[in-house]
Write an enzyme that holds these catalytic residues in place. Structure first.
Site, mmCIF file in Angstrom:
data_model
loop_
_atom_site.group_PDB
_atom_site.id
_atom_site.type_symbol
_atom_site.label_atom_id
_atom_site.label_comp_id
_atom_site.label_asym_id
_atom_site.label_seq_id
_atom_site.Cartn_x
_atom_site.Cartn_y
_atom_site.Cartn_z
ATOM 1 N N LYS A 1 12.970 11.490 26.040
ATOM 2 C CA LYS A 1 14.376 12.425 26.090
ATOM 3 C C LYS A 1 15.423 11.934 27.207
ATOM 4 C CE LYS A 1 12.999 16.558 26.414
ATOM 5 N NZ LYS A 1 11.674 16.574 26.942
ATOM 6 N N ARG B 1 12.490 25.767 27.006
ATOM 7 C CA ARG B 1 11.446 25.547 27.020
ATOM 8 C C ARG B 1 10.414 26.635 26.119
ATOM 9 N NH1 ARG B 1 11.454 20.963 30.590
ATOM 10 N NH2 ARG B 1 9.401 19.863 30.720
ATOM 11 N N ARG C 1 4.567 5.695 33.465
ATOM 12 C CA ARG C 1 5.844 6.086 33.989
ATOM 13 C C ARG C 1 6.050 5.695 35.720
ATOM 14 N NH1 ARG C 1 8.531 10.721 30.843
ATOM 15 N NH2 ARG C 1 8.861 9.492 29.107
ATOM 16 N N ARG D 1 4.997 10.167 39.900
ATOM 17 C CA ARG D 1 5.046 11.596 40.281
ATOM 18 C C ARG D 1 3.997 12.140 39.904
ATOM 19 N NH1 ARG D 1 9.957 12.494 36.389
ATOM 20 N NH2 ARG D 1 8.563 13.786 35.364
ATOM 21 N N ARG E 1 0.834 19.480 30.832
ATOM 22 C CA ARG E 1 2.067 19.383 30.525
ATOM 23 C C ARG E 1 2.504 19.699 28.690
ATOM 24 N NH1 ARG E 1 4.408 14.345 32.910
ATOM 25 N NH2 ARG E 1 6.468 14.821 31.633
HETATM 26 P P1 AMP Z 1 10.808 17.394 32.875
HETATM 27 O O1 AMP Z 1 11.272 16.645 34.016
HETATM 28 O O2 AMP Z 1 11.921 18.312 31.878
HETATM 29 O O3 AMP Z 1 9.405 17.267 32.205
HETATM 30 O O4 AMP Z 1 10.360 18.867 33.698
HETATM 31 C C1 AMP Z 1 9.513 18.909 35.032
HETATM 32 C C2 AMP Z 1 8.871 19.935 35.277
HETATM 33 O O5 AMP Z 1 10.026 21.008 35.740
HETATM 34 C C3 AMP Z 1 8.264 20.801 34.203
HETATM 35 O O6 AMP Z 1 6.881 20.477 33.896
HETATM 36 C C4 AMP Z 1 8.403 22.319 34.618
HETATM 37 O O7 AMP Z 1 7.486 22.460 35.717
HETATM 38 C C5 AMP Z 1 9.541 22.262 35.113
HETATM 39 N N1 AMP Z 1 10.743 22.630 34.248
HETATM 40 C C6 AMP Z 1 11.765 21.790 33.885
HETATM 41 N N2 AMP Z 1 12.641 22.551 33.005
HETATM 42 C C7 AMP Z 1 12.102 24.002 32.900
HETATM 43 C C8 AMP Z 1 12.332 24.786 32.239
HETATM 44 N N3 AMP Z 1 13.433 25.044 31.552
HETATM 45 N N4 AMP Z 1 11.491 26.242 32.399
HETATM 46 C C9 AMP Z 1 10.477 26.184 33.131
HETATM 47 N N5 AMP Z 1 10.030 24.884 34.050
HETATM 48 C C10 AMP Z 1 10.804 23.903 33.693
#
Ligand code: AMP
Length: 220
Positions: free
Chosen positions: A20, A95, A129, A162, A173
């Site tokens: 994404k 989410r 990654r 990360r 996740r």
């Molecule tokens: P991502 O880079 O989108 O995979 O986000 C990394 C992490 O940030 C996720 O695993 C969550 O811990 C947190 N996160 C990102 N977006 C949200 C959201 N909309 N609601 C809650 N936690 C979020």
């Protein structure tokens, strides 16, 4: 073609690992509208050591969702900036169904794109990654390697794995995604807003993913 005054307020959905962030970046360049990633915003808050970042860190590292209050605050501030006037590509929000309802209260969404890939593809993409410590650019050891090992092509920053790209966090996740986020697909399908894009193509063929997505975004 879309009317001149219609905003492209687009939500991008898809499992962790579907790519994404990469598609959002390419679509953002194509349309000249910002890529808004709540994950990037939260990671930036963590690296700055801001109060929001301090609250978010342990959730992010373990692959759990950060409490709504923290994310909503960052997001509503971001959506109110002038560069969102023509629209935006939202990556990582909503989410949960509750977040989808909160988003409806913040702004009007015009399109929802769900990038789909098979489980084997997802697992492979999640495995290797690397992220740039400086600018956040994403690489993949096999599928999208940097020109120089361990160094970001864009800014020369150091690449690292990360905390949430390590196996135990990946499992968490994916679990969170299935339980909390996947119901959004039905939610938007029921509202006639969902567009499904096949993301089972390797990076060299990324146009096969971007082209139909771009077409869907620009159609009225
Ligand atoms: P991502 O880079 O989108 O995979 O986000 C990394 C992490 O940030 C996720 O695993 C969550 O811990 C947190 N996160 C990102 N977006 C949200 C959201 N909309 N609601 C809650 N936690 C979020």
């Amino acid at each position: 073609m879309r009317g001149m005054f219609t905003k492209m307020n687009v939500v991008l959905l898809g499992s962790p690992g579907v790519g994404k962030g990469t598609y959002a970046k390419l679509l953002s360049e194509r349309f000249g509208i910002p890529h808004i990633s709540t994950g990037d915003m939260l990671r930036e808050a963590v690296s700055k050591g801001s109060p929001a970042g301090k609250k978010a860190k342990e959730y992010i590292d373990s692959g759990k969702l950060v409490p709504d209050e923290t994310v909503n605050h960052l997001l509503s501030e971001r959506l109110s900036r002038p560069d969102c006037a023509q629209g935006f590509l939202l990556d990582g929000y909503p989410r949960t169904i509750k977040q989808a309802q909160m988003l409806e209260n913040m702004t009007r969404i015009s399109k929802v794109i769900n990038f789909e890939a098979e489980d084997a593809t997802i697992m492979e993409r999640l495995g290797g990654r690397l992220t740039c410590r400086e600018c956040g650019a994403i690489y993949h050891i096999k599928n999208m390697p940097p020109k120089k090992q361990g160094i970001c092509d864009i800014c020369g920053g150091e690449l690292y794995q990360r905390e949430d790209q390590k196996p135990s966090a990946i499992t968490q996740r994916l679990d969170t995604y299935r339980k909390e986020t996947q119901p959004l697909i039905e939610h938007y399908k029921n509202r006639g807003m969902l567009i499904v894009i096949d993301a089972n193509f390797p990076y060299e063929e990324v146009e096969k993913i971007i082209k139909p997505a771009a077409r869907a975004i620009s159609e009225d």
